[in-house]
Design a protein around this motif. Structure first.
Motif, PDB file in Angstrom:
ATOM      1  N   UNK A 104       0.975  -1.241   0.011  1.00 12.80           N
ATOM      2  CA  UNK A 104       0.217  -0.036   0.082  1.00 12.80           C
ATOM      3  C   UNK A 104       0.835   1.136   0.113  1.00 12.80           C
ATOM      4  N   UNK A 105       0.251   2.386  -0.603  1.00 16.83           N
ATOM      5  CA  UNK A 105       1.068   3.642  -0.926  1.00 16.83           C
ATOM      6  C   UNK A 105       1.716   3.970   0.320  1.00 16.83           C
ATOM      7  N   UNK A 106       0.928   4.099   1.405  1.00 15.54           N
ATOM      8  CA  UNK A 106       1.377   4.485   2.950  1.00 15.54           C
ATOM      9  C   UNK A 106       2.733   3.633   3.444  1.00 15.54           C
ATOM     10  N   UNK A 107       2.398   2.457   3.283  1.00 11.91           N
ATOM     11  CA  UNK A 107       3.619   1.370   3.508  1.00 11.91           C
ATOM     12  C   UNK A 107       4.797   1.671   2.867  1.00 11.91           C
ATOM     13  N   UNK A 108       4.646   2.135   1.575  1.00  8.17           N
ATOM     14  CA  UNK A 108       5.816   2.432   0.797  1.00  8.17           C
ATOM     15  C   UNK A 108       6.659   3.644   1.178  1.00  8.17           C
ATOM     16  N   UNK A 109       5.975   4.910   1.611  1.00  2.00           N
ATOM     17  CA  UNK A 109       6.407   5.840   2.259  1.00  2.00           C
ATOM     18  C   UNK A 109       7.228   5.387   3.226  1.00  2.00           C
ATOM     19  N   UNK A 110       6.507   4.589   4.362  1.00  2.00           N
ATOM     20  CA  UNK A 110       7.154   4.295   5.300  1.00  2.00           C
ATOM     21  C   UNK A 110       8.616   3.604   5.197  1.00  2.00           C
ATOM     22  N   UNK A 111       8.681   2.649   4.183  1.00  4.01           N
ATOM     23  CA  UNK A 111       9.898   1.954   3.910  1.00  4.01           C
ATOM     24  C   UNK A 111      10.726   2.815   3.401  1.00  4.01           C
ATOM     25  N   UNK A 112      10.470   3.725   2.499  1.00  2.00           N
ATOM     26  CA  UNK A 112      11.508   4.443   1.990  1.00  2.00           C
ATOM     27  C   UNK A 112      12.061   5.435   3.190  1.00  2.00           C
TER      28      UNK A 112
END
Length: 802
Positions: free
Chosen positions: A151-159
């Protein structure tokens, strides 16, 4: 049980594997077992932990039941810790993960700012590795997936927060490199890059990945980093050389496998011939379920039945074996070549279990790409926790997911490469357990040859992977993408191949894609270039149920004309749907639930033109050529066939656009006087060439690292570009994948095996075991078996006498 089967070289094996084999094959016709290879168990060799291993990491491994590493794990880890790129190429379930986990986690512990990337060829493998790391990684590492399912929010967290990002080459190329400014903190600390299952990166896909990794290395250097690459591979030929071509730098190799292995009973199984009174068409045939991955005259239309009996479908045989395994509590994976075949095997196995063992049909399922992420995760959990006992799968489960507890593997046909065969066989018997593997031969020339020549399987080294980063169809788009990420400097060209890169940039400049300035090459476009790594031909086509709007799954663009054309029967988890409409522009196929009493089979037409000749051999009446060609293909209609007889109901037209493929081909020409001297009747020439083409396509995997679905072919009694009778065999990938080139250089061995398979077949006029093809868009007509032998004798005599 073994009947007339032979056992070669190995005479001892753990009792567990032979007992499993008896359970799996009990009550079956022993004459179907053409060969039994018994591989003995092997003890493991451990060594001390490297002195640099942090105590807390040793304790974490010990808590996982790993008191000490295998010798190959420690050797690979030592190379990586010393700053040397390394590839560990050992057998399935040999613990390759620890070989990268040890140096990477040690580095992340030693430096709380360090980061690492992990690349897997499939999302399932990355998700499996994340589960392992979540239990093993020290606090603060925060491993996270970053892929198309995230999910988009998890992508941002990973980055922003993860120090160990698990992803795939597609997301590196589309999500990280074009947005490297937002990943700058991560890239400034990048210490390791792990490339798992790197043997999967072959052909055009591998060539694309090679440039993604080069682009990653260039941008990491821009941020002051030179990360160490740790690559893991199944057993493969020349792994160090292949890994070096993949990353563009020297790589040390570790190939001595020190892990323990249980006993393996590997059976070659040829389904029986159907009695003359049986119809040669059954509920599902091998041709029905094969998947289209090439374009050309021999496309995925299915072969027409002859008047003689044929062998029982390998799909039905595999389904029965899977059902018996589930009924006996033998946890089993059945590998099938295509999505459609995996659905068919699972359905047939469920039907068999429903009739004989009430309640067990729910313990069998299909697994393939195109399912929704939550469906795939649920199936993986079911296999791991034992609620599923049998799974019919495509190669989506071939790669390193830890499937501890499996007892048996069934292969529905030879998977095309020895590396894949051993990788699939290794899915069972992990962690020292005894296991069974049964290769069920399909009724085609290659499988027939292999089950009667077992030394070809068990006496040969595993192939090296073939990839060509200099392929201009691959190189150009990646140079454009690299220029868009950061202007290319003259010093960068060596990383991308030197002279070929300079030539490709000149073409990009001429096309106005990049601009040449004294300081380098600059991207001129407004939008970022998008490179299709997997050659799917565009965005995946979404399959949507018309009445409910429910998303069922996806189909890659290259296969959509074959699988989800209007009127096609589409199967998903055993449920049937009929396609109402295919919209290529919006990449959507609309379907409705229906279970019609027929199956659908696309028909296509193709043409080929020669662009240029790279190499040729002049052998008198015979010419052998390698060069560039253009193939045009169009799906023109489809047949509806009754279930279960296969009787053709009708053929319906389709109006779909033509597709073009610029690729590399090998071809041979035969002069008219030569054919006359060889005794080929003029009326038999088209059938003789067509039959030779079919068999040659089927046997090419003997000399090239491909399977028949990677290649296509066209034959003609008079080709306008060659002025002679010609047989073409071409790579089914833009720009070529190296298969035709390998065929050109090994033409003698390739065509000799082709000729011998046709001549040795006991049929009268040609059958699926020799010259009929499950891909033939012309319904396997015309074919001349005897003529094919005469043509190949002529070609071989001319080439050998040259």
């Amino acid at each position: 049980m073994t009947g007339g089967a032979t056992v070669h070289r190995v005479t001892t094996v753990a009792h567990g594997s032979t007992r499993l084999l008896h359970r799996l094959l009990e009550g079956r016709d022993s004459s179907c077992l053409t060969h039994l290879e018994l591989l003995p168990p092997r003890p493991g060799v451990t060594v001390d932990w490297p002195a640099w291993t942090p105590p807390e990491l040793r304790a974490a491994f010990a808590a996982q039941g790993i008191p000490a590493p295998w010798a190959h794990q420690a050797a690979a880890a030592d190379h990586a810790h010393a700053g040397r790129h390394v590839v560990v190429a050992t057998g399935t379930a040999s613990g390759k993960s620890l070989a990268y986990q040890l140096p990477v986690l040690s580095a992340l512990l030693a430096d709380p700012r360090a980061t690492a990337l992990y690349l897997a060829p499939t999302k399932a493998l990355a998700a499996d590795q994340l589960r392992c790391l979540a239990e093993l990684a020290p606090a603060g590492v925060r491993p996270s997936c970053y892929d198309g399912d995230t999910p988009r929010e998890q992508r941002d967290w990973a980055r922003q927060h993860s120090r160990f990002v698990l992803t795939n080459p597609d997301m590196i190329g589309r999500g990280i490199l074009p947005r490297h400014e937002s990943w700058s903190m991560f890239l400034r600390r990048l210490t390791y890059v792990v490339v798992d299952e790197c043997h999967a990166y072959r052909g055009v896909f591998g060539s694309h990945v090679a440039h993604v990794l080069r682009r990653l290395r260039r941008l990491a250097a821009r941020y002051g980093r030179d990360p160490v690459f740790v690559l893991a591979s199944a057993t493969a030929g020349q792994p160090g050389t292949t890994a070096a071509r993949l990353i563009g730098a020297d790589v040390h190799e570790v190939t001595e496998d020190a892990s323990p292995r249980g006993g393996l009973a590997f059976a070659l199984w040829e389904p029986p011939l159907l009695p003359p009174t049986d119809t040669p068409w059954h509920a599902v045939t091998d041709a029905d379920a094969d998947g289209p991955t090439d374009t050309g005259a021999d496309g995925p239309a299915g072969y027409a039945p002859g008047a003689h009996p044929v062998r029982r479908s390998a799909l039905r045989e595999a389904a029965d074996l899977l059902a018996d395994a589930v009924a006996g509590g033998v946890r089993t994976l059945a590998f099938v070549r295509s999505r459609r075949g995996a659905e068919a095997v699972a359905t047939l196995a469920r039907d068999a279990l429903a009739q004989t063992a009430d309640g067990l049909e729910h313990r069998v399922a299909a697994y393939r790409s195109g399912y929704l992420p939550e469906e795939r995760r649920e199936l993986e959990r079911g296999l791991l926790d034992g609620s599923l006992v049998g799974l019919a799968t495509t190669t989506a489960l071939e790669l390193g997911i830890d499937l501890t507890g499996l007892d048996a593997v069934i292969m529905t046909g030879y998977p095309g490469r020895l590396a894949s065969m051993w990788q699939q066989a290794g899915r069972a018997g992990r962690r020292g357990r005894d296991a069974v593997c049964v290769l069920v031969a399909r009724d085609d020339p290659l499988d027939t040859y292999l089950v009667h020549h077992p030394d070809t399987l068990f006496g040969r080294p595993v192939e090296a992977c073939v990839l060509d980063p200099a392929n201009p169809h691959v190189l150009g788009p990646h140079l454009a993408a690299a220029a868009a990420e950061l202007p290319l400097k003259p010093a960068d060209l060596a990383l991308f191949g030197g002279a070929p890169a300079e030539a490709a940039l000149a073409e990009l400049v001429a096309a106005g894609v990049v601009r040449r300035r004294p300081s380098g090459w600059y991207w001129t476009g407004d939008a970022r270039p998008d490179v299709d790594l997997r050659g799917a031909g565009g965005a995946p086509v979404t399959v949507v149920e018309t009445g409910t709007g429910r998303l069922l799954g996806t189909v890659d663009a290259g296969s959509s004309h074959f699988l989800v054309h209007p009127g096609a029967v589409y199967v998903h988890q055993g449920a049937s749907y009929v396609v109402d409409d295919l919209d290529p522009t919006d990449a959507v196929a609309l379907v409705h639930a229906e279970d019609p009493p027929w199956t659908t089979h696309p028909r296509d037409s193709s043409a080929l033109s020669v662009g240029s000749v790279r190499s040729y051999v002049d052998a008198g009446p015979v010419g052998l050529f390698l060069g560039e060609v253009e193939v045009t293909a169009r799906v023109t209609g489809y047949q509806r066939r009754k279930r279960p007889t296969g009787e053709v109901i009708d053929t319906r037209p389709l109006d779909l656009p033509t597709r073009r493929l610029n690729t590399v081909a090998v071809w041979w020409t035969v002069s008219a006087p030569g054919l006359d001297r060889a005794g080929v009747d003029p009326g038999d020439i088209p059938g003789a060439l067509h039959a030779a083409e079919h068999a040659a396509i089927g046997l090419l995997p003997l000399v090239a690292t491909c399977d028949r679905w990677d290649i296509g072919g066209i034959s003609t009694a008079m080709h306008p570009d060659t002025g002679a009778a010609t047989v073409f065999v071409y790579d089914g990938h833009p720009g070529g994948a190296g298969f035709a080139e390998r065929a050109f250089h090994a033409a003698g061995d390739w065509l000799r095996a082709t000729r011998d398979v046709i001549a040795a077949c006991g049929c009268a006029a040609g059958c699926p075991s020799c010259v009929q093809s499950p891909k033939c868009g012309n319904g396997n007509a015309p074919l001349s078996k005897d003529g094919a032998v005469k043509v190949l004798d002529l070609v071989l005599d001319a080439l050998e006498g040259n």
